[in-house]
Design a protein around this motif. Structure first.
Motif, mmCIF file in Angstrom:
data_model
loop_
_atom_site.group_PDB
_atom_site.id
_atom_site.type_symbol
_atom_site.label_atom_id
_atom_site.label_comp_id
_atom_site.label_asym_id
_atom_site.label_seq_id
_atom_site.Cartn_x
_atom_site.Cartn_y
_atom_site.Cartn_z
ATOM 1 N N GLY A 175 35.967 42.929 36.396
ATOM 2 C CA GLY A 175 36.212 44.329 36.746
ATOM 3 C C GLY A 175 35.307 44.796 37.877
ATOM 4 O O GLY A 175 34.921 44.016 38.749
ATOM 5 N N SER A 176 34.925 46.070 37.819
ATOM 6 C CA SER A 176 34.069 46.653 38.852
ATOM 7 C C SER A 176 32.603 46.299 38.583
ATOM 8 O O SER A 176 32.248 45.861 37.487
ATOM 9 C CB SER A 176 34.218 48.171 38.851
ATOM 10 O OG SER A 176 33.692 48.692 37.634
ATOM 11 N N GLU B 232 30.313 48.459 38.265
ATOM 12 C CA GLU B 232 29.883 49.412 37.233
ATOM 13 C C GLU B 232 30.210 48.888 35.842
ATOM 14 O O GLU B 232 29.443 49.051 34.901
ATOM 15 C CB GLU B 232 30.551 50.778 37.458
ATOM 16 C CG GLU B 232 29.811 51.655 38.445
ATOM 17 C CD GLU B 232 28.290 51.663 38.237
ATOM 18 O OE1 GLU B 232 27.839 52.007 37.119
ATOM 19 O OE2 GLU B 232 27.549 51.298 39.168
ATOM 20 N N ASP B 233 31.359 48.244 35.728
ATOM 21 C CA ASP B 233 31.793 47.665 34.463
ATOM 22 C C ASP B 233 30.813 46.560 34.038
ATOM 23 O O ASP B 233 30.395 46.489 32.879
ATOM 24 C CB ASP B 233 33.210 47.101 34.648
ATOM 25 C CG ASP B 233 33.880 46.808 33.322
ATOM 26 O OD1 ASP B 233 33.566 47.514 32.349
ATOM 27 O OD2 ASP B 233 34.691 45.878 33.270
#
Length: 198
Positions: free
Chosen positions: A179-180, A182-183
């Protein structure tokens, strides 16, 4: 606590290592230590030169990686001999650094970044293993994009390592890096609060 961090090529292991350091972990990088143990004056370099001859040394006495590579990558038996010199030296130095850090920081987290941790049977050296994971298809896409590499070559490189699903199955902690950023960071913060601060 000391953990081993591993994954596959292009699964984002370096990103995870960097984030753990940002959270306060102490990092020992196997690739960096591998370069150190073959510097001039190191016993491993002397052993390599006595096994493979002076042709694997530069004029200044440092290792000629190209010359050594052209010898060992043609012959698996010679590669195994090289690894029997370098792997114990790398392992010993990494463990010394980790023990030294933990002696001074008993509640700290030491992270050993070891690309071929499972392949070289090092699981028992650590309290647990964290795997940087992405599904193989994404691994392939990222490797092709990162290294501007044709699909066949990227697939060949990935197949040289243990299957990422097998590493995921064996892991104590899996950080899904598909994912990102941040994830990924959220997963690591959860790990930190549940394992390091608890």
């Amino acid at each position: 606590m000391k953990i081993g961090l591993t994954g596959g090529i292009a699964t984002g292991k370096s990103t995870i290592a960097r984030m753990l350091v940002e959270q306060g972990a102490y990092l020992v990088d196997a690739d960096q230590v591998a370069r150190e143990v073959v510097l001039p004056g190191e016993p491993a370099l002397e052993a390599i030169a006595s096994l493979f001859g002076q042709a694997v040394l530069q004029e200044d006495g440092s290792l000629n990686r190209q010359a050594l590579g052209s010898i060992v990558f043609q012959d698996r038996a010679l590669l195994a001999k090289l690894e029997s010199i370098t792997h114990p030296a790398i392992r010993k130095r990494m463990q010394e650094r980790i023990h030294s850090y933990l002696a001074q920081n008993p509640g700290g987290l030491a992270v050993a970044d070891v690309p071929l941790l499972y392949e070289t049977g090092q699981e028992a050296l650590y309290d647990g293993i964290m795997v940087a994971y992405v599904p193989e298809q994404l691994q392939l896409e990222r490797l092709m994009a990162r290294n501007a590499m044709p699909k066949e070559e990227a697939q060949r490189r990935i197949r040289l390592q243990m299957d990422i699903e097998e590493k995921k199955r064996r892991a104590d902690w899996v950080i899904d890096n598909s994912g990102s950023l941040e994830d990924t960071r959220r997963q690591l913060e959860l790990f930190w609060t549940s394992q390091v601060l608890s």
